[in-house]
Enzyme design. Structure first.
Site, PDB file in Angstrom:
ATOM      1  N   ILE A 107      -7.403   7.928  -0.824  1.00 59.94           N
ATOM      2  CA  ILE A 107      -7.247   6.472  -0.837  1.00 59.94           C
ATOM      3  C   ILE A 107      -8.025   5.997   0.389  1.00 59.94           C
ATOM      4  O   ILE A 107      -7.824   6.498   1.497  1.00 59.94           O
ATOM      5  CB  ILE A 107      -5.764   6.023  -0.807  1.00 59.94           C
ATOM      6  CG1 ILE A 107      -5.667   4.488  -0.847  1.00 59.94           C
ATOM      7  CG2 ILE A 107      -4.999   6.609   0.367  1.00 59.94           C
ATOM      8  CD1 ILE A 107      -4.234   3.975  -1.035  1.00 59.94           C
ATOM      9  N   SER A 108      -8.956   5.081   0.177  1.00 60.47           N
ATOM     10  CA  SER A 108      -9.885   4.707   1.238  1.00 60.47           C
ATOM     11  C   SER A 108      -9.169   4.070   2.425  1.00 60.47           C
ATOM     12  O   SER A 108      -8.097   3.462   2.289  1.00 60.47           O
ATOM     13  CB  SER A 108     -10.933   3.720   0.708  1.00 60.47           C
ATOM     14  OG  SER A 108     -11.821   4.366  -0.162  1.00 60.47           O
ATOM     15  N   GLN A 109      -9.789   4.204   3.582  1.00 60.91           N
ATOM     16  CA  GLN A 109      -9.327   3.536   4.790  1.00 60.91           C
ATOM     17  C   GLN A 109      -9.278   2.019   4.527  1.00 60.91           C
ATOM     18  O   GLN A 109     -10.211   1.455   3.959  1.00 60.91           O
ATOM     19  CB  GLN A 109     -10.315   3.840   5.912  1.00 60.91           C
ATOM     20  CG  GLN A 109     -10.001   3.191   7.242  1.00 60.91           C
ATOM     21  CD  GLN A 109     -11.077   3.492   8.271  1.00 60.91           C
ATOM     22  OE1 GLN A 109     -12.019   4.252   8.004  1.00 60.91           O
ATOM     23  NE2 GLN A 109     -10.962   2.901   9.438  1.00 60.91           N
ATOM     24  N   ARG A 163       0.830  -1.219   0.000  1.00 63.47           N
ATOM     25  CA  ARG A 163       0.000   0.000   0.000  1.00 63.47           C
ATOM     26  C   ARG A 163       0.860   1.263   0.000  1.00 63.47           C
ATOM     27  O   ARG A 163       0.415   2.315  -0.473  1.00 63.47           O
ATOM     28  CB  ARG A 163      -0.943  -0.023   1.218  1.00 63.47           C
ATOM     29  CG  ARG A 163      -2.066   1.024   1.168  1.00 63.47           C
ATOM     30  CD  ARG A 163      -3.108   0.765   2.255  1.00 63.47           C
ATOM     31  NE  ARG A 163      -4.234   1.712   2.185  1.00 63.47           N
ATOM     32  CZ  ARG A 163      -4.344   2.809   2.920  1.00 63.47           C
ATOM     33  NH1 ARG A 163      -3.403   3.109   3.803  1.00 63.47           N
ATOM     34  NH2 ARG A 163      -5.387   3.604   2.786  1.00 63.47           N
TER      35      ARG A 163
END
Length: 216
Positions: free
Chosen positions: A63-65, A37
């Protein structure tokens, strides 16, 4: 792009956090445990990559959790070979997770700059979904039907176009609500005119823009 022993250790810690928060699908946990990530972050911000939080990526997007990505992926019930439409390419992280789970991913992005950036970047990581630029609230009628559809932006209501593009027994995961918070919905298409709807927790997404989303 380096993926060091330290980075791998940070991912293992993140996977433990997701398990503690209730994620049980091993495919999802394995995918998040594998994908670097930190590649999605500038070098100066790598320390944020494995924290369970959303992070800005420019263009008013995030960027999503990781928990959100894991939750949506788990509820989507991806099977290897599933044809999946992702509405909202964003950074490409969610698409990477779906591909690690064995999905054939078609992903559409409304923001041109983000589309161009992610289309060039993601294949460098070894992930090459089918990229499209356009209004995701209207789906991809020429590529339909889909086994699964995942929407990674908050919608004011469920776009009928997306339900229409689902196969029978297909699953749509979509956050629906106002601009501040949305309720996660899972819609299973039982017949052409019959759906089963389940509701889950509240989340907070950037708005879904487009004809059947929030008007830009």
């Amino acid at each position: 792009m380096e993926d060091s022993y330290k980075h791998k250790g940070m991912r293992r810690s993140l996977v433990r956090v997701l398990k503690e928060k209730g994620i049980t699908n091993q495919q999802v946990l394995d995918a998040i445990g594998k994908i670097p990530r930190h590649y999605f972050f500038d070098n100066a911000l790598v320390g944020h990559a494995y924290q369970d939080k959303a992070f800005p990526i420019g263009e008013g997007q995030t960027i999503s959790q990781p928990y959100t990505v894991a939750f949506q992926s788990e509820k989507l019930e991806v099977q290897p070979g599933d044809k999946v439409l992702e509405v909202g390419t964003g950074s490409g992280y969610q698409a990477s997770v779906l591909m690690e789970m064995g999905a054939e991913v078609h992903t559409i992005e409304y923001n041109k700059n983000l589309y161009e950036r992610t289309r060039k970047f993601l294949p460098k990581m070894g992930y090459s979904p089918k990229f499209y630029f356009g209004d995701g609230s209207q789906g991809l009628p020429k590529q339909a039907p889909f086994d699964k559809i995942i929407v990674t932006a908050g919608a004011p209501s469920v776009p009928t176009a997306l339900i229409n593009q689902l196969k029978i027994d297909g699953i749509l995961i979509i956050p629906v609500g106002d601009s501040q918070k949305q309720k996660m919905l899972r819609i299973i298409k039982k017949e052409d005119k019959k759906i089963k709807k389940e509701t889950f927790d509240y989340f907070s997404f950037v708005p879904l823009l487009g004809e059947q989303g929030w008007k830009n």
